[in-house]
Design an enzyme around this catalytic site. Structure first.
Site, mmCIF file in Angstrom:
data_model
loop_
_atom_site.group_PDB
_atom_site.id
_atom_site.type_symbol
_atom_site.label_atom_id
_atom_site.label_comp_id
_atom_site.label_asym_id
_atom_site.label_seq_id
_atom_site.Cartn_x
_atom_site.Cartn_y
_atom_site.Cartn_z
ATOM 1 N N GLY A 182 0.812 -1.224 0.000
ATOM 2 C CA GLY A 182 0.000 0.000 0.000
ATOM 3 C C GLY A 182 0.837 1.262 0.000
ATOM 4 O O GLY A 182 0.677 2.128 -0.858
ATOM 5 N N GLU A 194 6.319 4.383 4.989
ATOM 6 C CA GLU A 194 6.419 5.542 5.888
ATOM 7 C C GLU A 194 7.798 6.193 5.946
ATOM 8 O O GLU A 194 8.167 6.760 6.987
ATOM 9 C CB GLU A 194 6.017 5.086 7.303
ATOM 10 N N HIS A 225 -2.303 5.969 8.448
ATOM 11 C CA HIS A 225 -1.402 4.925 8.937
ATOM 12 C C HIS A 225 0.063 5.328 8.737
ATOM 13 O O HIS A 225 0.865 5.282 9.669
ATOM 14 C CB HIS A 225 -1.704 3.617 8.206
ATOM 15 N N GLU A 226 0.398 5.747 7.529
ATOM 16 C CA GLU A 226 1.803 6.096 7.259
ATOM 17 C C GLU A 226 2.204 7.337 8.043
ATOM 18 O O GLU A 226 3.314 7.416 8.562
ATOM 19 C CB GLU A 226 2.045 6.292 5.756
#
Ligand code: B3K
Ligand code: ZN
Length: 888
Positions: free
Chosen positions: A270, A273, A306-307
């Site tokens: 996906g 980070e 999320h990242e």
């Protein structure tokens, strides 16, 4: 490719590094047919390892697929006799406690199809270094407990690559006479190499600003290829919401002056980070009404969050070694799930996550690759970015949150971030911070990190009318998993309530307590068998157990169907109302599966019809919950809960139930469909919860209604397909047409769609998926034909997932064809991909690893394909590990 027998790495063998890298200075010269990488590493001996050992150990640098051009130790140019070089390591002998290593290597990003290290996605250069990709860029101590500052200079041809990016802040740039230009970036925060990133390309960006809680101004930039510049606003909004939320809920502020996201088309997962420079699969950034569904919009919001959240849970505090992966991933998934719950509907988010966990993570935990949240060993770390590490890991963090309460949990995270900022730590360190901040002992709880397998929780009840007492007895057990024949009891937090005959929650007072303490409580089951007795219970209650899915276990309580209907109506916990509906559906479907297997006439329990009718007629309920409750358990879930899954009977039973429900509930479905479609027509597309909900109900209604094969419904479906202003409505209409018997309309819709969207790869992915998932006969041949389509390529992971992945994971009747052709097809693709992209090959294999779930004939066919892969030649460690463990 593997050159020797892959080795297993064990957590118990962990040793701190002998040397540390304080500063890393990199220079990249990017060319069309090669790239030169110069690295200067300012190093010193690790004091932690120096004690008692006056002798300087050799320095072993990781490096793969690198062509070494020159090597210097301090000022001395090393000659081949001065170092050892093999396929994985460069070994040399330092002569002082502090020294500098300078290396130059040549690499080939232009032919890197594994998409790990430095590679090209279309016309741009980008990187993916987690977990062990940096060693394909330069010789390095490529392990997360070696943290260094980085300065990076990149140079490239100016007209092809006007944008040059790396981590941190830009500090200098310039042009040269030969048409090339360069830029230097400096990242002041120490980081492991897996967080390194570089991008060079012809990119446009959308820019915005964020003012932090201490009034610092942060520049936000999202870079995309020019044709996608109109699809970035949703990601930007999501980023700003995430930054605010992390300040409000966790007190975490962003640290650099700039935060960048770059969208690339070829990406193995996906997103990533990397410090200050997140690199995203374009499918996780780009979203606008016309091309992305509601689900895609929500996925973008969740992945951006999320990242971003990783900046603290992962980057500022990182993992000591890869066995600790869930330290950052489980925690960050928990954080993004709570964020999504706050942005949208909390109950809907929980329902979606639990349905996913129970279907897919439970299957993984019961299969040959089952491993603890903190694995003890691995062959290839890329194989451990799993549902267990991510999703079960998040459930483990959620249980800590449940046990400590929100304030106690926040005290724990504050202490964790403060204590470990700038460090590489372990899951034990995380739990210790929770313990120390709250004065609790989580020793037994930590078994969730070390024991694999899904625990089963059997519950029985006893009511004593004369004494007014009601007892619940919990028995926990956990099946054996590879390497773990027996398990010790877990700490299982059970949130529960007791309903009286009117459906009201009764006050809960345990025997021995002075007074009732609320009507909804959390009890910890810590023994193999344990009884809780409640007093002052005037009538036999109905228990509502494991509310909100308070622990990742299989709960078994002998509910009758009438009781489940009662819970569906009255439970004060929204999650459990949905779950009661699922359990009722499972019972009804299992009965139908039995009838189908015995060759009997199928008969649908009218109670399911009645239950869903009352859900449909209830205008108070969140429409997204109505949609969730109307969704029958998936074929994959019915497979997971079967001892031996009968693919064909499961499909036939579920289709029969859907058809009967469509007949019985036609009127209320048609009413709600028309009302919602009318609203969709009236209002422009908005990516917000209430609108997601309206479209979700509209779309599931349409999918039922089309089963009636009525002309007026067909006309409505075509109208929706042709005139919707958004992909959510258009794609559902396409999907139901594709699964319908209306052959002419189906063909026409597919053609129109492809013609209109042929230049948008993400939309074409959806077009492939819709067809790959269609259970109509001939599915395999359709997929094989689609592989010839000009928009398809095995080199793009999104395409592989959209077509082959969707076929093998979602089209169960066609994939599990009894002649084994589906298995043979998948194995062929795995063998081809093994050479191109081992990570994708290994992921694609998952359905074959579940062979134990099926009948003997299918088991033999699936095993034969695994054997064939194993014998197919030189396997990557990724594929080798999964295949060999599946056959063991
Ligand atoms: N940390 C990355 C995953 C990297 C996977 C490498 N094979 C994305 C994420 O979880 O945020
Ligand atoms: Zn993550």
């Amino acid at each position: 490719m593997r050159t020797e027998q892959p080795k297993t790495i064990y957590l118990k063998d962990y040793q701190a590094p002998d040397y540390l890298i304080d500063e890393t200075h990199l220079t990249f010269e990017l060319y069309e047919d090669h790239t030169l990488v110069h690295a200067q590493l300012v190093m010193r001996r690790n004091p932690e390892r120096a004690a008692n050992n006056p002798k300087l150990p050799p320095l072993v640098l990781d490096g793969q697929q690198l062509e070494l051009l020159s090597l210097m130790l301090d000022d001395r140019e090393l000659q081949p006799g001065d170092y050892q070089l093999d396929a994985n390591y460069l070994t040399l002998q330092p002569t002082a406690e502090r020294f500098t290593v300078d290396s130059s290597v040549r690499i080939h990003p232009e032919s890197n199809t594994a998409l790990e290290g430095l590679y090209k996605s279309g016309k741009m250069f980008c990187t993916q270094c987690e977990a062990e990709g940096f060693r394909k860029i330069t010789y390095y101590l490529d392990r997360p407990d070696v943290m260094s500052t980085f300065t990076t200079t990149l140079s490239a041809e100016q007209h092809r690559y006007p944008v040059l990016l790396s981590n941190g802040n830009p500090i200098a740039s310039g042009s040269e006479d030969d048409g090339r230009h360069w830029a230097t970036w400096e990242d002041p925060f120490k980081k492991p190499a897996y967080l390194f990133a570089l991008v060079a390309g012809d990119l446009w960006c959308v820019e915005d600003r964020f003012t932090t809680m201490t009034e610092r101004e942060i520049a936000l930039r999202i870079y995309v290829e020019p044709e996608n510049i109109d699809k970035v606003q949703h990601a930007m909004n999501s980023l700003k919401k995430s930054m605010r939320w992390d300040e409000e809920v966790y007190g975490r502020e962003y640290d650099l002056d700039i935060f960048m996201i770059v969208a690339v088309n070829d990406f193995n997962m996906g997103a990533m980070e990397n410090k200050g420079l997140n690199i995203f699969n374009s499918s996780a950034v780009l979203a606008k009404a016309e091309t992305a569904t509601d689900a895609a919009h929500q996925r973008v919001e969740a992945i951006v969050a999320h990242e971003y959240f990783h900046n603290w849970s992962g980057n500022r505090v990182t993992c000591r070694d890869w066995f600790q992966l869930s330290l950052k991933e489980g925690f960050t998934v928990f954080r993004d799930a709570e964020f999504s719950a706050d942005m949208n509907s909390r109950t809907v988010k929980r329902v979606e996550d639990v349905a996913y966990l129970r279907t897919h993570q439970f299957a993984e935990d019961a299969g040959p690759m089952a491993h603890p949240v903190r694995p003890d060993s691995f062959i290839e770390i890329s194989n451990f970015y799993t549902l267990t590490v991510y999703e079960k890991g998040a459930e483990v963090v959620r249980m800590i949150h449940t046990l400590l309460g929100p304030q106690g949990f926040r005290k724990g995270t504050d202490l964790y971030f403060q204590r470990h900022d700038g460090q590489a730590v372990t899951c034990d360190d995380f739990v210790k911070a929770m313990e120390d901040a709250n004065g609790v002992d989580l020793t037994q709880f930590k078994r969730w990190y070390s024991q694999a397998g899904t625990p089963r929780l059997d519950v029985s009840e006893a009511y004593d009318a004369a004494a007014g007492t009601y007892s619940l007895t919990f028995k926990q057990s956990c099946p054996p998993t590879p390497g773990q024949p027996t398990k010790e009891p877990f700490v299982i937090p059970v949130e529960l309530g007791l309903l009286d005959g009117q459906g009201r929650d009764l006050p809960l007072c345990l025997q021995g307590e002075a007074a009732a303490q609320g009507t909804n409580r959390v009890f910890s089951v810590t023994e193999a068998e344990q009884t809780f007795t409640f007093v002052d219970i005037p009538e036999k209650p109905l228990p509502s157990l494991l509310r909100g899915f308070s622990a990742p276990v299989k709960l078994c309580f002998p509910y009758g169907r009438d009781q489940l209907m009662f819970l569906m109506q009255h439970d004060s916990d929204g999650f459990n109302r949905w779950d009661a509906g699922q359990q009722l559906s499972v019972q009804v479907l299992q009965e139908l599966i039995g009838q189908q297997q015995r060759g009997e006439t199928l008969a649908l329990d009218p109670r399911l019809v009645a239950a869903l009718r009352s859900v449909l007629e209830n205008r108070e309920l969140d429409q997204a919950m109505v949609a969730e409750m109307l969704s029958l358990p998936s074929e994959a879930y019915l497979t997971e809960i079967s001892d031996v899954a009968d693919v064909d009977a499961i499909h036939a039973a579920r289709e029969f139930a859907r058809k009967r429900l469509a007949e019985e509930l036609f009127e209320p479905l048609w009413q709600r469909y028309q009302a919602n479609r009318e609203q969709s027509r009236q209002s422009p597309y908005i990516a917000e919860a209430e609108h997601f909900a309206r479209r979700a109900l509209q779309n599931i209604a349409l999918s039922y209604l089309m089963l009636s094969e009525r002309q007026d419904v067909l006309a409505a479906c075509i109208e929706q397909f042709e005139s919707a202003d958004n992909m959510t409505e258009r794609l559902t209409a396409l999907a139901v047409l594709v699964n319908s018997p209306f052959e002419a309309e189906r063909g026409k819709a597919l053609e129109m769609f492809a013609d209109y969207f042929k230049d948008d790869p993400l939309v074409m992915d959806q077009w492939f998926s819709v067809q790959a998932g269609s259970p109509l006969p001939g599915g395999l041949e359709r997929v094989q034909q689609l592989m010839q389509h000009p928009a398809f390529t095995l080199k793009n992971p999104n395409k592989v997932r959209a077509l082959i992945g969707a076929f093998a994971n979602q089209n169960l009747v066609n994939f599990h064809r009894i002649d084994g052709a589906g298995y043979r097809f998948l194995a062929d693709q795995v063998i081809t991909l093994n050479a191109l992209n081992p990570q994708i090959a290994s992921r694609l294999l998952a359905p074959l690893t579940r062979w134990r779930k099926y009948d003997n004939a299918r088991q033999a066919l699936m095993r034969a394909e695994l054997e064939r892969i194993l014998a197919s030649g030189e396997l990557s460690s990724d594929v080798y590990e999964v295949v060999s463990k599946s056959l063991a």
